[in-house]
Structure formats: structure tokens, C-alpha cells
Design an enzyme around this catalytic site. Structure first.
Site, PDB file in Angstrom:
ATOM      1  CG  ASN A 195      -2.078  11.903   2.729  1.00 59.92           C
ATOM      2  OD1 ASN A 195      -1.057  11.663   3.370  1.00 59.92           O
ATOM      3  ND2 ASN A 195      -3.071  11.044   2.619  1.00 59.92           N
ATOM      4  CE  LYS A 274      -0.107  10.175   6.074  1.00 55.43           C
ATOM      5  NZ  LYS A 274      -1.208   9.602   5.263  1.00 55.43           N
ATOM      6  CD  GLU A 278      -0.302   5.875   4.841  1.00 54.74           C
ATOM      7  OE1 GLU A 278      -1.086   6.822   4.616  1.00 54.74           O
ATOM      8  OE2 GLU A 278      -0.685   4.729   5.129  1.00 54.74           O
ATOM      9  NE  ARG A 328       0.335   0.052   8.903  1.00 50.13           N
ATOM     10  CZ  ARG A 328      -0.562   0.333   7.981  1.00 50.13           C
ATOM     11  NH1 ARG A 328      -0.695  -0.462   6.926  1.00 50.13           N
ATOM     12  NH2 ARG A 328      -1.339   1.396   8.078  1.00 50.13           N
ATOM     13  CG  ASP A 357      -4.875   2.662   8.652  1.00 49.09           C
ATOM     14  OD1 ASP A 357      -5.498   3.588   9.206  1.00 49.09           O
ATOM     15  OD2 ASP A 357      -4.539   2.685   7.460  1.00 49.09           O
ATOM     16  CD  GLU A 385      -9.094   3.929   4.944  1.00 45.15           C
ATOM     17  OE1 GLU A 385      -8.923   4.841   5.763  1.00 45.15           O
ATOM     18  OE2 GLU A 385      -8.183   3.478   4.240  1.00 45.15           O
ATOM     19  CD1 TRP A 537       0.711  -1.448   0.335  1.00 43.53           C
ATOM     20  CD2 TRP A 537       0.825   0.402   1.597  1.00 43.53           C
ATOM     21  NE1 TRP A 537       0.743  -0.366  -0.509  1.00 43.53           N
ATOM     22  CE2 TRP A 537       0.806   0.789   0.234  1.00 43.53           C
ATOM     23  CE3 TRP A 537       0.890   1.402   2.576  1.00 43.53           C
ATOM     24  CZ2 TRP A 537       0.861   2.120  -0.172  1.00 43.53           C
ATOM     25  CZ3 TRP A 537       0.933   2.728   2.171  1.00 43.53           C
ATOM     26  CH2 TRP A 537       0.922   3.074   0.817  1.00 43.53           C
TER      27      TRP A 537
END
Ligand code: GCU
Length: 678
Positions: A195, A274, A278, A328, A357, A385, A537
Site C-alpha cells: 500500500n 498492488k 483495497e 471473494r 487472505d 496476521e 469485506w
């Protein structure tokens, strides 16, 4: 700010160099990486009483019992070769490297072997990496970001590269990181977050000096630096009215800008992107495809030997939970599979190991099997994560091995490891990439035992057939020897007991049977059964009073199962054939549905949650018992103990929330009558 030289040695414990450092060593060759090896040898021999016996070798007669040599035969000039041969004859161990990087990797191979490199004579053994690209992606922000902090999804403090909005002035630690990575064969790093925020975007242009400094620091360890760039860079940095990849001015901007990067960093690795993901800009804004987008960057780096890692993590993050047709899991395949054959040879499509993810359990992404004419990289997440955020012990190598061993085309077909490795020197694959778990924490990774995940990633990228327990054993041997006698058996056994199966334990006490995403929104730590169920999401479990799971079958669901080749599309389509651990990823079933294991879904949920939490309690007791023995440094023991307290608390929280939730939904009691809060 912690001192940049105050950090744990990780898998370069000085004692690990004893066997090599007590020898008479000759190093033959010249060049930057050979110098690195020479310095390593000098350091080890100075510490352990060995000597350096001149540059000409000469075998036993010359007095050396270890010769490290760059093969300079005219028929072997492969300066970039990373492979090497080790032999032992007449009491002399010889490492013959095919290129300078091979000398470096061979050196660390000998360190791993320890005394056994100097045992009985043995014939030549050749070693080389399975994957050409073995890369770590840092999700580090130069400036502390208001939502994500400095390291996005970082659980080990601040960035080792950046502090206070600038490059750190002391790069001692970056150099040490390079050394650790060379020891596991990692040869590429991307130094900023995927990002790309405003300050970070400028690393490409007016802040390039910082990247130059990092490249200089990492080069002696055979590591090439890559940058994450914004697809909108021609607009935000170049002042152009558009970033349309087919616009000639945009193409020229990327070519010129890239030329200037290579003028300063001739071995620059390339770009990570990316896009349309998002909120990041991408080619969709201009009605262009992701191949168009990737190719403009690929063309810019191609004359300089660079690559583009183009991420396939593209999905709609503005879903409506009422809309049952959006899935998704389908998104990356829907977007990318039709583009197979349209990407340049130096454009790598980088695919997360699962379709969603980095959940503790997902099927392997079908995109990896859908693009035979494209260079594919598999992306893993070393930073934990969704697997306990380095507060929990969760050794991930067994999961990665399952992914690498998966055969999308069934028995006899290629494995995912082979897809990533590619078809040989003329058709290299994209290799492996992973999100690093490192920060400026004293132990590098917050949880000292999380170092093992970083270690294992590098080793699997080098050789995806290595056994996770054997990798762990290597890591223990290189990290915890305290004196000439090495690592105590008690410590070794304890670490295996608490780590070997820790990923499966995490799976046991978190979301059941592949359903995923029952985490607290945003920070993703701890249970949140309905945390994402009604968000933009995506929707993940669809639990009601009768049953649970997402129907991804073709017959009655989203059709995702059809994205796999045979035999998997049929296997996943069928409730009866679908493997238990993925049942709720592919199907919505009743709580009393009987699994292959013989248990019902609801009883499985109860059983695994009690067992998982018990295993963590047992791990804490085993670790506590080490306190009385003098087998590990007190600081490591204390940090792990503190994290285990939190892991026990959190695992019990998971157990109770999940069990209670499903008891309330289903009304079905635990067959064993254990305590479930109501
Ligand atoms: C996850 C993660 C984000 C990250 C994203 C990505 O969604 O939560 O922080 O940016 O993956 O891989 O790009």
C-alpha cells in the site's frame, strides 16, 4: 528508539560457527561476495582458533582442511550462479562454487552442517536453489501511517529500515539482516509497503538515495532490492494527466524513471505492484487489463534485467452481505485466468497461497493452476496476521509444505512448488515471495520463536522438499547453542513438542474446518465470530440454527469449485469427497453432518477447541519447566513465557467464544458434557 546494534543473533549464534571456525581455511576468488565470505571466515577463525592459510589452496599439503573456492574454469563462467558442490576427500572439505553467490550459500551450508562437514570422506554433492527468486516483501512505511502504524501487519516493533519518516542513519541492523537472509538463501527484498502512501511513492524518484543506500548495504549478501510502486506514479510523481498504461507519455515516464533508478542501482530487482486492490490505483480506471498494467512496468525494467511482481490480490471490497452471488474467493481467478499468455516474460503474477487472505486454512489458490503461460510466484505471509500475531506460537512451515506439495492436476501432475520454480533456466518461474515478520524488536520478530518461520521460509524457497521438523531442528541448532556441547536435548525436545504441531493447534482453537475470518475486524487478533459477517469485506460462515459453511459448489453455490482442474473440481464439488479440513470452505452443511473422521461437525468444533486450548496449556507447562534447567538464555525464556501466558488466555477465549456461539446456534450439547458457557 532501541539501539541499532542491540539485537539478538537469531540463527547466527556465534557458537554455530565453531566447527568451521576451528579449521585451517583457504578462500579462493575475488569480488564483493567472496570478500563477504572471507570476512565471515576471518571472524569465525578468530573466535574459534582456526586460521586462514593463504589464497592458493593446495589441499592437505598446503595445510588447509577446508577450501572455499570460486570455480574460475573458463567453461564455468556463471557469475550469477547460486549453486555449489561440496566434497570431502583425504580429510579435506572442499566447497566449489559455480558463482560468487554460490560461495556465500555454500559457506552457510557448511555452517549448518557443523562438525559433520568434517567427518568421513564423501563424494561431491551438488546443491542449488529450486527457485530462482526467493523474496521477502516488507510492508514497511517510511512515515508512521495513521491507521496501520509503521509496519502494516507488523508485530515486532518499527521498521528496521525507516524511522522518523526517513532512512535510519545507522544501517548496522540492515546489514545483519542481510547476513541472516543470506544464510537462508533469500536473494531479494522489497523495502516498502504494497500500500504505497505519498511519502513512500517518492522512493522511486526524489527519495531514491535511500534505496541506493539500502541496496549498497544488502548487496554484499547477494540481495537485490525491489520497490513497491504506485500505479498512479506517472500522475502523482510525474505530473501527467493520466496513468493509462497504453498512453505513450506514460510508457515514456516509466521507462525514463526506471532508467534513472538503474543508473544508481545497476542490480535493482524491479517493482512490486498492488493495483486495483483495497483502494490502490490500477489499470481498471482506464478500462485496461492487468496485463496491460503489468506490461508497461515490465517493459520499463526489461532492458535492465528487472522483473515486475504484479499481485493477483484483486477483489471487490465493497460487497453487500445481502448479495449471495459475490464470492471473494473467486475474484483473483475471474480477473487473472483469462489473461494467461498476455504478460511479458519478466512480469510475474504473484498469488497469495489461498484464494482469500492468508487464513490459517484455505485451499490452494486455483489461480496458480490456471496460468501455464505466465510466470507465477506464490506469496506466503510470514508475519502472523491471521495466525496469532507473534503472540501465539504458530510454526507455519507445515502449512507451506502442504501448499508447495499440492498437485492441482492430481496424482502424477506437477506440484505447486514446480509451478513456482518454473520449467528450467529458459523458463524460470516467479519463485516464492513472503511478507516479512521482522521489525526493530530486540528478537527481530517479537516472539523469539517466530524467527523459525522466517528461517523456514528461506529454506523452503531454496528446497521445497525439506521436512518442516528437520528445518526446525536446523534452526534450533543454529540459534540456541550456548557452548561447544551445542543445544541441550531437553531444549530441542521441548521446542519440537511445542512447535512442530503448533499451526494445527492454532487451527484447532480458531475458525473450524476451513471456514476462516472469524477474527476481530481490522486488527485481526482474537475471536470475532460474526466480526466480518455483515461487512463490505465478504461473508464467511453463514451460520444459522441448522448449519454452517459457504456453498461454493457449482450445483448450488457460487461455482468457485469449478476454478480447479480435475480431479479437484469434482472433489471439492462433492460434500462426500471434500476433505474435512476444507468442508466449510466449500459447503454449507448441517451441524449433525458426519465428517470422514466419524465425528459430527458440531462435535468436531467442540473437540478441536478443547484440544487446541489444552495443547497450548501443555506448551506453557513444558516451557515453564525449562526455567529450572540451565538450557536457554533467561531473556529468551522470559519473553516466550510472557507470550505463552497471552496465548493460553487467547486460546481459551477462542475456545469459549466459538463453542458458546455454536452451542447457542445449534442447541446441540457437547457429547462429553464439558463446560460450554451459555
Ligand atoms: C490483507 C491485510 C492488509 C494488506 C493486504 C494485502 O488484507 O490485512 O493489511 O494490505 O492483505 O496483501 O495487500
Amino acid at each position: 528508539m532501541s539501539g541499532q546494534s542491540d539485537f539478538h543473533a537469531a540463527w547466527s549464534a556465534p557458537e554455530a560457527f565453531r566447527a568451521l571456525g576451528s579449521r585451517r581455511v583457504t578462500v579462493v576468488g575475488d569480488g564483493l561476495l567472496v570478500e563477504t565470505v572471507r570476512q565471515e571466515v576471518a571472524q569465525a577463525t578468530a573466535r574459534f582458533g582456526g586460521t586462514i592459510v593463504g589464497d592458493t589452496g593446495g589441499g592437505a599439503e598446503g595445510g588447509a582442511d577446508l577450501i572455499l573456492a570460486l570455480n574460475t574454469q573458463p567453461d564455468k563462467p556463471e557469475p550469477d550462479a547460486e549453486s555449489f558442490t561440496v566434497a570431502r576427500q583425504n580429510g579435506v572439505t572442499t566447497l566449489l562454487a559455480d558463482g560468487a553467490a554460490g560461495l556465500l550459500y555454500g559457506f552457510f551450508h557448511l555452517v549448518r552442517l557443523g562438525e559433520s562437514a568434517f567427518g568421513a570422506d564423501h563424494p561431491a554433492e551438488h546443491h542449488g536453489p529450486a527457485m530462482r527468486l526467493r523474496m521477502l516483501d516488507h510492508w514497511d512505511n517510511v512515515a508512521v501511517h495513521d491507521v496501520m502504524g509503521q509496519v502494516e501487519r507488523g508485530y515486532a516493533g518499527g521498521s528496521i529500515f525507516w524511522a522518523d519518516g526517513a532512512l535510519r542513519s545507522d544501517l548496522t541492523r540492515v546489514r545483519a539482516y542481510g547476513r541472516l537472509l543470506a544464510a537462508i538463501g533469500v536473494n531479494a527484498i522489497s523495502v516498502n509497503n504494497v500500500n504505497v502512501h505519498a511519502v513512500e511513492a517518492r522512493l522511486l524518484t526524489d527519495r531514491l538515495d535511500d534505496v541506493v543506500a539500502l541496496a549498497d548495504c544488502l548487496r554484499p549478501y547477494g540481495i537485490r532490492v525491489h520497490l513497491s510502486v504506485s500505479f498512479a506514479a506517472p500522475v502523482v510523481l510525474g505530473g501527467l494527466p493520466t496513468a493509462d498504461p497504453l498512453d505513450p507519455a506514460v510508457r515514456a515516464w516509466w521507462a525514463d524513471t526506471t532508467q534513472q533508478v538503474y543508473a544508481r542501482i545497476p542490480d535493482f530487482g524491479g517493482y512490486v505492484v498492488k493495483a486495483d486492490s483495497e483502494g490502490q490505483p490500477g489499470p481498471f480506471a482506464y478500462g485496461r487489463s492487468h496485463a496491460d498494467g503489468a506490461n508497461v512496468l515490465a517493459d520499463a525494467v526489461a532492458p535492465h534485467g528487472g522483473v515486475v511482481h504484479w499481485r493477483a490480490f484483486v477483489y471487490n471490497h465493497h460487497q453487500d452481505w445481502r448479495d449471495r452471488s459475490t464470492d471473494r474467493a473467486r475474484a483473483a481467478h475471474d480477473h487473472f485466468a483469462p489473461l494467461d499468455g498476455q504478460f511479458r516474460d519478466n512480469a510475474i503474477v504473484q498469488v497469495k497461497n489461498g484464494p482469500i487472505d492468508f487464513q490459517p486454512r484455505e485451499p490452494v489458490s486455483p489461480v496458480l493452476a490456471a496460468m501455464p503461460a505466465t510466470r507465477m510466484a506464490v506469496e506466503f505471509q510470514v508475519t502472523q496476521e491471521y495466525t496469532g500475531q507473534q503472540r501465539h506460537i504458530c510454526y507455519l512451515a507445515p502449512m507451506w509444505r502442504e501448499v508447495l506439495d499440492f498437485r492441482p492436476w492430481g496424482d502424477g501432475g506437477a506440484r505447486i512448488a514446480e509451478v513456482a520454480a518454473g520449467g528450467g533456466p529458459d523458463e524460470p518461474g516467479g519463485g516464492l515471495a513472503a511478507v516479512s515478520n521482522v521489525g526493530d524488536d530486540h528478537f527481530w520478530t517479537g516472539h523469539p520463536l517466530a524467527q523459525a518461520n522466517l528461517y523456514a521460509f528461506g529454506r523452503l524457497a531454496w528446497d521445497p522438499t525439506l521436512d518442516p521438523a528437520a528445518i526446525l531442528d536446523e534452526w534450533i541448532g543454529l540459534t540456541f547453542p550456548r557452548d561447544a556441547s551445542g543445544v541441550s536435548d531437553l531444549l530441542r525436545d521441548t521446542l519440537h513438542s511445542i512447535m512442530d504441531d503448533s499451526w494445527r493447534d492454532y487451527e484447532r482453537y480458531s475458525a473450524p474446518l476451513g471456514v476462516g475470518f472469524m477474527v476481530r475486524p481490522s486488527d485481526h487478533y482474537g475471536p470475532g465470530v460474526d466480526g466480518y459477517e455483515y461487512t463490505q469485506w465478504g461473508t464467511y460462515h453463514f451460520a444459522d440454527r441448522d448449519g454452517i459453511g459457504v456453498d461454493r459448489s457449482v450445483a448450488t453455490g457460487t461455482g468457485y469449485a469449478a476454478q480447479y482442474p480435475e480431479p479437484w473440481s469434482q472433489t471439492y464439488e462433492s460434500v462426500d469427497q471434500c476433505p474435512d479440513e476444507l468442508l466449510l470452505f466449500f459447503h454449507h452443511v448441517r451441524y449433525d453432518h458426519v465428517l470422514h473422521s466419524g465425528s459430527t461437525v458440531i462435535q468436531h468444533i467442540y473437540d478441536t477447541h478443547f484440544t487446541g486450548a489444552e495443547h497450548v496449556q501443555r506448551a506453557r507447562s513444558l516451557w515453564a519447566a525449562l526455567a529450572k534447567e540451565d538450557v536457554i538464555d533467561a531473556e529468551v525464556h522470559a519473553r516466550v513465557s510472557e507470550r505463552l501466558d497471552e496465548q493460553v488466555r487467547s486460546a481459551e477465549e477462542w475456545r469459549d467464544q466459538i463453542n458458546t456461539y455454536f452451542y447457542r446456534k445449534s442447541g446441540i450439547p457437547d457429547a462429553l458434557g464439558r463446560e460450554i458457557y451459555r
